[in-house]
Design a protein around this motif. Structure first.
Motif, PDB file in Angstrom:
ATOM      1  N   ASP A  41      -4.388   5.707   9.005  1.00  0.00           N
ATOM      2  CA  ASP A  41      -2.940   5.653   8.796  1.00  0.00           C
ATOM      3  C   ASP A  41      -2.261   6.457   9.902  1.00  0.00           C
ATOM      4  OD1 ASP A  41      -0.318   5.759   7.917  1.00  0.00           O
ATOM      5  OD2 ASP A  41      -0.839   6.325   5.858  1.00  0.00           O
ATOM      6  N   TYR A  68       0.726   8.617   8.884  1.00  0.00           N
ATOM      7  CA  TYR A  68       0.334   9.856   8.209  1.00  0.00           C
ATOM      8  C   TYR A  68      -0.066  10.907   9.245  1.00  0.00           C
ATOM      9  CZ  TYR A  68      -1.942  13.041   4.965  1.00  0.00           C
ATOM     10  OH  TYR A  68      -2.289  14.155   4.245  1.00  0.00           O
ATOM     11  N   ASN A  78      -7.401   9.857   6.331  1.00  0.00           N
ATOM     12  CA  ASN A  78      -6.410  10.879   5.986  1.00  0.00           C
ATOM     13  C   ASN A  78      -7.047  12.193   5.566  1.00  0.00           C
ATOM     14  OD1 ASN A  78      -4.508   8.978   6.577  1.00  0.00           O
ATOM     15  ND2 ASN A  78      -3.881   8.619   4.472  1.00  0.00           N
TER      16      ASN A  78
END
Length: 185
Positions: free
Chosen positions: A13, A16, A47
């Protein structure tokens, strides 16, 4: 994104990651290098890896808080506020940082509405091009008036706190929970 692809890495991501490292290009590169060393075997950065290795600073954290506010993620906003307070930051500092972020978003939105390109907005505001790009995405569903309303509310909150009319923490929590409430002007 091109930097990690060059070395055959993938990030689960990217948004993120960017919310954690901020917009400083040198910091982004350093954090990517650190993550790539850590994930040398499977070359997929998730993440959880980002959370383990990256230590965000106050300026970077304010992006996360602002994003949570803009995305109407009230629980996350309150959680991030508590993190700031636990690190010893004052509510008035947080209000000022939020106001600076909303002011920047207003400026980006206004220049975009005037037809400025991302590059020209970056030059006009002396801002990092990546920060402008991310801000444009966040601003898409908001009007200039929305940002002016948030700035007005933060200004009023600051004044009420300084005059002793409202507790700092409660006032900031109320703003985070009710930022979209429109009062009669």
């Amino acid at each position: 994104d091109d930097y990690i692809k060059k070395y055959n890495y993938k990030i689960e991501d990217i948004d993120y990651f960017c919310s954690k490292v901020g917009t400083n290009i040198d910091n982004i590169k350093n954090e990517l290098d650190k993550l790539m060393i850590y994930k040398d075997e499977n070359k997929i950065i998730i993440n959880n890896d980002i959370d383990k290795l990256i230590i965000p600073n106050l300026q970077d954290d304010i992006f996360s808080l602002t994003n949570a506010v803009i995305d109407n993620k009230i629980e996350n906003s309150i959680f991030l506020l508590e993190e700031f307070l636990n690190k010893g930051y004052d509510e008035l500092q947080i209000i000022a940082l939020l106001a600076n972020q909303f002011r920047f978003m207003f400026q980006v939105k206004r220049l975009n509405n005037k037809g400025y390109s991302e590059t020209n907005i970056s030059k006009e505001l002396s801002a990092n091009p990546y920060r402008v790009k991310i801000t444009l995405k966040k601003c898409y569903y908001y009007t200039e008036s929305d940002f002016l309303l948030y700035l007005k509310k933060l200004g009023e909150l600051d004044e009420k706190i300084k005059l002793g009319r409202i507790d700092k923490k409660i006032g900031l929590q109320l703003f985070l929970m009710n930022k979209n409430y429109r009062e009669e002007l």
